[in-house]
Design an enzyme around this catalytic site. Sequence first.
Site, PDB file in Angstrom:
ATOM      1  N   ASP A   1      17.909 -14.101 -26.695  1.00 47.80           N
ATOM      2  CA  ASP A   1      17.165 -15.102 -25.924  1.00 47.80           C
ATOM      3  C   ASP A   1      17.578 -15.132 -24.463  1.00 47.80           C
ATOM      4  OD1 ASP A   1      17.074 -16.111 -28.857  1.00 47.80           O
ATOM      5  OD2 ASP A   1      15.397 -17.026 -27.789  1.00 47.80           O
TER       6      ASP A   1
ATOM      7  N   ASN B   1      21.614 -15.644 -28.953  1.00 47.38           N
ATOM      8  CA  ASN B   1      20.538 -15.399 -29.917  1.00 47.38           C
ATOM      9  C   ASN B   1      20.631 -16.499 -30.973  1.00 47.38           C
ATOM     10  OD1 ASN B   1      18.297 -13.818 -30.896  1.00 47.38           O
ATOM     11  ND2 ASN B   1      19.618 -13.115 -32.541  1.00 47.38           N
ATOM     12  N   LYS B   2      19.742 -16.439 -31.930  1.00 48.02           N
ATOM     13  CA  LYS B   2      19.662 -17.462 -32.973  1.00 48.02           C
ATOM     14  C   LYS B   2      21.019 -17.774 -33.580  1.00 48.02           C
ATOM     15  CE  LYS B   2      16.864 -19.387 -33.866  1.00 48.02           C
ATOM     16  NZ  LYS B   2      16.750 -20.725 -33.216  1.00 48.02           N
TER      17      LYS B   2
ATOM     18  N   ARG C   1       7.251 -19.240 -31.093  1.00 44.55           N
ATOM     19  CA  ARG C   1       8.684 -19.177 -30.822  1.00 44.55           C
ATOM     20  C   ARG C   1       9.075 -17.717 -30.653  1.00 44.55           C
ATOM     21  NH1 ARG C   1       9.412 -15.858 -34.307  1.00 44.55           N
ATOM     22  NH2 ARG C   1      11.604 -15.996 -33.802  1.00 44.55           N
ATOM     23  N   GLY C   2      10.361 -17.515 -30.280  1.00 44.70           N
ATOM     24  CA  GLY C   2      10.793 -16.159 -29.950  1.00 44.70           C
ATOM     25  C   GLY C   2      10.689 -16.002 -28.442  1.00 44.70           C
ATOM     26  N   ALA C   3      11.776 -15.512 -27.823  1.00 44.79           N
ATOM     27  CA  ALA C   3      11.862 -15.538 -26.363  1.00 44.79           C
ATOM     28  C   ALA C   3      10.641 -14.938 -25.636  1.00 44.79           C
ATOM     29  CB  ALA C   3      13.157 -14.849 -25.931  1.00 44.79           C
TER      30      ALA C   3
ATOM     31  N   GLN D   1      13.357 -18.456 -39.948  1.00 49.24           N
ATOM     32  CA  GLN D   1      12.580 -17.392 -39.286  1.00 49.24           C
ATOM     33  C   GLN D   1      12.691 -16.066 -40.039  1.00 49.24           C
ATOM     34  OE1 GLN D   1      14.618 -19.497 -37.693  1.00 49.24           O
ATOM     35  NE2 GLN D   1      13.986 -19.911 -35.607  1.00 49.24           N
TER      36      GLN D   1
END
Length: 363
Positions: free
Chosen positions: A252, A262-263, A58-60, A211
């Site tokens: 993201d 973003n998150k 995960r993570g862009a 996360q």
Amino acid sequence: MGNGNISRCPGMSRVCTLLWKKSVLKLIDQRKLPFKEVYVSCKSADSVAKAIKDMVVRGAPAIGVAAGYGVALAALKFRGEDKEKFADYINENIRLLSGTRPTAVNLFWALDRMKKILTSDKNLEVSKIKIKLIEEAEEIGKQDLEINWKIGQNGKKIFDKATGKIKILTHCNAGALATSGYGTALAVIRSLDAEGKVANVIVDETRPFLQGARLTAWELHQEEIPFFIISDNMAGYFMSIGEVDTVLVGADRIASNGDAANKIGTLSLSILARYYRIPFYIAAPISTVDIKIESGDNIPIEYRDKKEVREVLGKIIIPEYMAVENPAFDVTPAENITAIITEEGVIYPPYKKNIGKIFKSKR
Ligand code: MRU
């Protein structure tokens, strides 16, 4: 204190986020960290798509790199020399991979790069295109690492005039685990720490996937960068007592006007930071900018399985008969963002004009 050097798996002393070895993509299983360090082996585009959807990776930027390798794996699986069939097969797999997560634009950006390779030279035979696709996937990963290093170097300059050590608050994981290595927001933290400039990092736990508590804290612990974890609702308190000098997060997808997805929880942090006059920085590669999108209103927000909210580490905390929602991202309006730190430099408002300049110079 970390040494700030870029090496094989920068930002992680013992493991790598993604490993490409003998035509297998190995991904550290981020659902299991920090309790277990195990790898998931992907040998097909299908298995990469599943790993992205299930948040093994995960993570862009990391999603983009993994998707590139997913296409490479599809190419390796294809048997035959028929170019048309090969192109159909690759495009089908690109569609499969692009359907995994909607918000991070890096996924679509990486898949577009792979698609360009497919159509770049009409005279190439299938076996040669296969090699080019593998090389492109490797190049996306390699470039990501170099970009992150530059983000770190550009970001630390913002704090050149700081007199004392800096107290930083971060959300989610924008670290080595969210990229090929070194991270984006964490790249800035790592470069500052290498110069002895980090007093402390406050890590938001980042419910529901944790996360922050599981991944960012794990990375900071390995690098011996001082930190403590808070539950998300404590951020305002720590800002109010002067324990936060700056907020540093990843993104993201960034619209051409500077609005940044973003998150989930980033938006509330930006509002708090503005109230307390604390600088709020986004660190992201230029590939996270979706220049076609005019504002954050056009960024698709992923809603994930409600089970993620209902459970914590597999234990049910909210019974089925109670309603829950699970949007995975929110959009921070450009007016709440002090600057966007990229590999091309630090972008300040007005974002529409200044982001536009970077894209014009790239044409
Ligand atoms: O749902 P995730 O864990 O993929 O969300 C990740 C984030 O929101 C990160 O902050 C973002 O991708 C930047 S990572 C360098």
